[in-house]
Design a protein around this motif. Sequence first.
Motif, PDB file in Angstrom:
ATOM      1  N   ALA A  72       0.832  -1.210   0.000  1.00  0.00           N
ATOM      2  CA  ALA A  72       0.000   0.000   0.000  1.00  0.00           C
ATOM      3  C   ALA A  72       0.864   1.256   0.000  1.00  0.00           C
ATOM      4  CB  ALA A  72      -0.933   0.004   1.205  1.00  0.00           C
ATOM      5  N   ALA A  73       1.939   1.242   0.814  1.00  0.00           N
ATOM      6  CA  ALA A  73       2.822   2.408   0.882  1.00  0.00           C
ATOM      7  C   ALA A  73       3.536   2.635  -0.444  1.00  0.00           C
ATOM      8  CB  ALA A  73       3.832   2.233   2.007  1.00  0.00           C
ATOM      9  N   ALA A  74       3.877   1.561  -1.135  1.00  0.00           N
ATOM     10  CA  ALA A  74       4.558   1.695  -2.429  1.00  0.00           C
ATOM     11  C   ALA A  74       3.608   2.202  -3.510  1.00  0.00           C
ATOM     12  CB  ALA A  74       5.154   0.350  -2.834  1.00  0.00           C
ATOM     13  N   LEU A  75       2.352   1.804  -3.446  1.00  0.00           N
ATOM     14  CA  LEU A  75       1.393   2.178  -4.483  1.00  0.00           C
ATOM     15  C   LEU A  75       0.752   3.543  -4.258  1.00  0.00           C
ATOM     16  CD1 LEU A  75      -0.502  -1.194  -5.057  1.00  0.00           C
ATOM     17  CD2 LEU A  75       1.193  -0.125  -6.559  1.00  0.00           C
ATOM     18  N   ALA A  76       0.607   3.951  -3.000  1.00  0.00           N
ATOM     19  CA  ALA A  76      -0.159   5.162  -2.693  1.00  0.00           C
ATOM     20  C   ALA A  76       0.347   6.401  -3.437  1.00  0.00           C
ATOM     21  CB  ALA A  76      -0.190   5.400  -1.185  1.00  0.00           C
ATOM     22  N   PRO A  77       1.657   6.702  -3.430  1.00  0.00           N
ATOM     23  CA  PRO A  77       2.095   7.904  -4.163  1.00  0.00           C
ATOM     24  C   PRO A  77       1.827   7.815  -5.663  1.00  0.00           C
ATOM     25  CG  PRO A  77       3.791   7.177  -2.613  1.00  0.00           C
ATOM     26  CD  PRO A  77       2.778   6.071  -2.706  1.00  0.00           C
ATOM     27  N   VAL A  78       1.973   6.619  -6.242  1.00  0.00           N
ATOM     28  CA  VAL A  78       1.721   6.446  -7.670  1.00  0.00           C
ATOM     29  C   VAL A  78       0.250   6.713  -7.969  1.00  0.00           C
ATOM     30  CG1 VAL A  78       1.737   4.806  -9.581  1.00  0.00           C
ATOM     31  CG2 VAL A  78       3.583   4.769  -7.885  1.00  0.00           C
ATOM     32  N   ILE A  79      -0.627   6.120  -7.188  1.00  0.00           N
ATOM     33  CA  ILE A  79      -2.058   6.288  -7.419  1.00  0.00           C
ATOM     34  C   ILE A  79      -2.466   7.734  -7.181  1.00  0.00           C
ATOM     35  CG2 ILE A  79      -4.354   5.577  -6.668  1.00  0.00           C
ATOM     36  CD1 ILE A  79      -3.153   2.861  -5.902  1.00  0.00           C
ATOM     37  N   ARG A  80      -1.929   8.333  -6.127  1.00  0.00           N
ATOM     38  CA  ARG A  80      -2.264   9.741  -5.856  1.00  0.00           C
ATOM     39  C   ARG A  80      -1.834  10.628  -7.016  1.00  0.00           C
ATOM     40  NH1 ARG A  80       0.706  13.847  -2.173  1.00  0.00           N
ATOM     41  NH2 ARG A  80      -0.809  15.544  -2.018  1.00  0.00           N
ATOM     42  N   GLY A  81      -0.667  10.339  -7.567  1.00  0.00           N
ATOM     43  CA  GLY A  81      -0.230  11.118  -8.723  1.00  0.00           C
ATOM     44  C   GLY A  81      -1.175  10.968  -9.898  1.00  0.00           C
ATOM     45  N   LEU A  82      -1.661   9.756 -10.139  1.00  0.00           N
ATOM     46  CA  LEU A  82      -2.582   9.522 -11.256  1.00  0.00           C
ATOM     47  C   LEU A  82      -3.897  10.254 -11.055  1.00  0.00           C
ATOM     48  CD1 LEU A  82      -2.018   5.685 -11.812  1.00  0.00           C
ATOM     49  CD2 LEU A  82      -1.224   7.547 -13.289  1.00  0.00           C
ATOM     50  N   VAL A  83      -4.475  10.143  -9.857  1.00  0.00           N
ATOM     51  CA  VAL A  83      -5.795  10.743  -9.634  1.00  0.00           C
ATOM     52  C   VAL A  83      -5.722  12.247  -9.422  1.00  0.00           C
ATOM     53  CG1 VAL A  83      -6.632   8.576  -8.649  1.00  0.00           C
ATOM     54  CG2 VAL A  83      -5.869  10.402  -7.120  1.00  0.00           C
ATOM     55  N   SER A  84      -4.516  12.799  -9.393  1.00  0.00           N
ATOM     56  CA  SER A  84      -4.334  14.255  -9.304  1.00  0.00           C
ATOM     57  C   SER A  84      -4.082  14.874 -10.669  1.00  0.00           C
ATOM     58  CB  SER A  84      -3.171  14.582  -8.354  1.00  0.00           C
ATOM     59  OG  SER A  84      -3.451  14.176  -7.033  1.00  0.00           O
ATOM     60  N   THR A  85      -4.423  14.160 -11.734  1.00  0.00           N
ATOM     61  CA  THR A  85      -4.205  14.675 -13.083  1.00  0.00           C
ATOM     62  C   THR A  85      -4.949  15.991 -13.302  1.00  0.00           C
ATOM     63  OG1 THR A  85      -3.865  12.450 -13.969  1.00  0.00           O
ATOM     64  CG2 THR A  85      -4.467  14.171 -15.543  1.00  0.00           C
ATOM     65  N   ASP A  86      -6.186  16.067 -12.838  1.00  0.00           N
ATOM     66  CA  ASP A  86      -6.976  17.289 -13.021  1.00  0.00           C
ATOM     67  C   ASP A  86      -6.877  18.236 -11.831  1.00  0.00           C
ATOM     68  OD1 ASP A  86      -7.985  16.681 -15.581  1.00  0.00           O
ATOM     69  OD2 ASP A  86      -9.480  15.353 -14.707  1.00  0.00           O
ATOM     70  N   ASN A  87      -6.927  17.685 -10.631  1.00  0.00           N
ATOM     71  CA  ASN A  87      -6.880  18.495  -9.415  1.00  0.00           C
ATOM     72  C   ASN A  87      -6.078  17.752  -8.353  1.00  0.00           C
ATOM     73  OD1 ASN A  87      -8.973  20.644 -10.160  1.00  0.00           O
ATOM     74  ND2 ASN A  87     -10.159  18.763 -10.415  1.00  0.00           N
ATOM     75  N   THR A  88      -5.257  18.478  -7.605  1.00  0.00           N
ATOM     76  CA  THR A  88      -4.448  17.852  -6.558  1.00  0.00           C
ATOM     77  C   THR A  88      -5.347  17.225  -5.506  1.00  0.00           C
ATOM     78  OG1 THR A  88      -2.710  19.475  -6.898  1.00  0.00           O
ATOM     79  CG2 THR A  88      -2.649  18.240  -4.844  1.00  0.00           C
ATOM     80  N   GLN A  89      -5.052  15.979  -5.155  1.00  0.00           N
ATOM     81  CA  GLN A  89      -5.879  15.225  -4.224  1.00  0.00           C
ATOM     82  C   GLN A  89      -5.059  14.748  -3.022  1.00  0.00           C
ATOM     83  OE1 GLN A  89      -9.456  14.410  -5.146  1.00  0.00           O
ATOM     84  NE2 GLN A  89      -8.806  16.197  -6.311  1.00  0.00           N
ATOM     85  N   VAL A  90      -5.744  14.577  -1.906  1.00  0.00           N
ATOM     86  CA  VAL A  90      -5.173  13.941  -0.718  1.00  0.00           C
ATOM     87  C   VAL A  90      -5.776  12.540  -0.623  1.00  0.00           C
ATOM     88  CG1 VAL A  90      -4.967  14.030   1.806  1.00  0.00           C
ATOM     89  CG2 VAL A  90      -4.852  16.135   0.454  1.00  0.00           C
TER      90      VAL A  90
END
Length: 682
Positions: free
Chosen positions: A242-260
């Motif tokens: 989960a820790a390895a994937l979280a930054p990658v996924i967050r980067g993807l879902v922040s394509t339009d707007n920065t997300q937490v």
Amino acid sequence: MNEQPSENVTDELLNRSHRLGADPRNTNYAGGNTSAKGTGRDPVTAAPERLMWVKGSGGDLGTLSESGLAVLRLERMRALTEVYPGVEREDEMVAALDHCLYGKGGAAPSIDTAMHGLVEAEHVDHLHPDAGIALATASDGPKLTEECFGDKVVWVPWRRPGFQLGLDIAEVRNRHPRAVGVILGGHGITAWGETSEECERNSLWIIRTAEEFLAERGDPEPFGPPVPANEALPETERHARAAALAPVIRGLVSTDNTQVGHYDDRREVLDFLAREKHPRLADLGTSCPDHFLRTKVRPLVLDLPPTAPLEDVIERLRQLHTSYRQRYSEYYHRHADTDSPAMRGADPAIVLVPGVGMFSFGKDKQTARVAGEFYVNAINVMHGAEAVSRYQPIEESEKFRIEYWALEEAKLARMPAPKPLAGRVALVTGGGSGIGRATARRLNAEGACVVLADRDTESAEELATELGGPDKAVAVGVDVTDESEVGELFAVAARSFGGVDLVVNNAGMSISKPLLETTVADWDLQHDVMARGSFLVSREAARGMTAAGQGGDIVYIASKNSVFAGQNNVAYGATKADQAHQVRLLAAELGEHGIRVNGVNPDGVVRGSGIFAGGWGAQRAAHYGVKETELGEFYAQRTLLKREVLPEHVAAAVFALVGGDLNNTTGMHVPVDSGVPAAFLR
């Protein structure tokens, strides 16, 4: 008719709301609304007047206060039926409710106000219990409702919340005198009573009866048999993945707007993802408007097993994200018309990874966490519906009508503008005291979520609580000289917020001795904490930031002593010079990834400093021949501005570097020393 004084009516209503909202089986966070009718006084004529108190737009039943209630003149509100222009123009009635308000203050009336006002009952509850929505989303919901409740609860077909739905429920109440409530197709439940106690009792009876019906009648494995390949990883492996994937996924879902982000691996989530039916059910999306407004029309679901190589998983997530965005765009354009609001963003809010868990996202941590909680509600709903029937949410076109409703757009437009650091996650080392503490407070005040790293875990935890708890800040005990502890620090940040995009290297200590008295142990300790520690933190930060692909900021709290050659200070001065050059080296290396690296050079920060309190202050005071209590003023008098430097001044410099106005600046050091000519940068 309720003749109680208005204070008693509101007290009863708030107490009932708190009890109902305290139990997640009854309704989801911020979901549902309650009301009570009573008699007040016309403020002009003093004549008695029928009023209705109803939970207003926004807010949560469990924490509802009197200011969260809208108060309306009941007969005036009911008179709107005479001017109602029909279902095609029912949205106009929301603005009309403003003309029915009683007095000043209070909350804005919600879209569900008509449901409460038009029903002939003194008290009304509208709730979103998982068990009730399970029946509401079953393909044969009307039949199951009758089997479950007999004639005491009536099925109402799906209708978008609004004035017409209020009329529908009022008609049911009039035509079915034995009924105590309704199941709203695809949506939730509404119950009523002539007293607050009766209304609450009826609400709870509907919910508990539905729960018992599903438990007794239902298939014990409604999601199908387990799929061995999707079995949950052991906890340690699961959290590492989960820790390895979280930054990658967050980067993807922040394509339009920065997300937490928020990570959830509760049993219900892992079991759902381990079952045969989860791809089909997840693709159907959620149903209750409160659910899909927060979770979006459907989640992104990884279709690889948890044991797949990490690089394969990341590549597949990138592919699925591209497909998701394309599909969402098609969904928008399939249903949008010339009056529809612009598409708000095509990224998912929920990402499901079998064997690992759920990653949910939002504009801030609370929004992300609540989105995940709503998807757990959706899992429970699907479980109940599939147990006794087949899960059948409302039509996609209806979801679009809710998601891109003009009233929803207006609600979003009324929200305050985001703060400069909204959506960003900051990690501050040495965050429990002094400069780190002040910096964490400032970054948090400007909208960032904060990870407080400090060897003094107690101080860090105290500050995390002060800043608002887990939705705002988390504390991690860490020794920055330990490579494995630094790795775990960033893993905690990834699981807590989805990653880190703003790092402040502040952890430090100081040994002040002449050269001949400085031992190898002194030298090694000084360099381990600051040179090695900031290197380890920056290296781990760069890994996460490059994986996310969204850039970031690294700020070093260096020192005037990085350029000023003072006496009896070789270990401290040399390691500060090391940190200062790390800024330049990393700025040159990380710029291609959009990562900016800058430094702040403070001097004489005595007040609140952990370093000065730990013996450094006494040593420097003795060196200069002044009292330790006068050291701050002594430092101030040797500067050009004659002003003492405080931790908050350093925090302000950090914010200046990361707050958005200096986005094209990297490799720079900002002096915060009140003017020390010998430390001027050349």
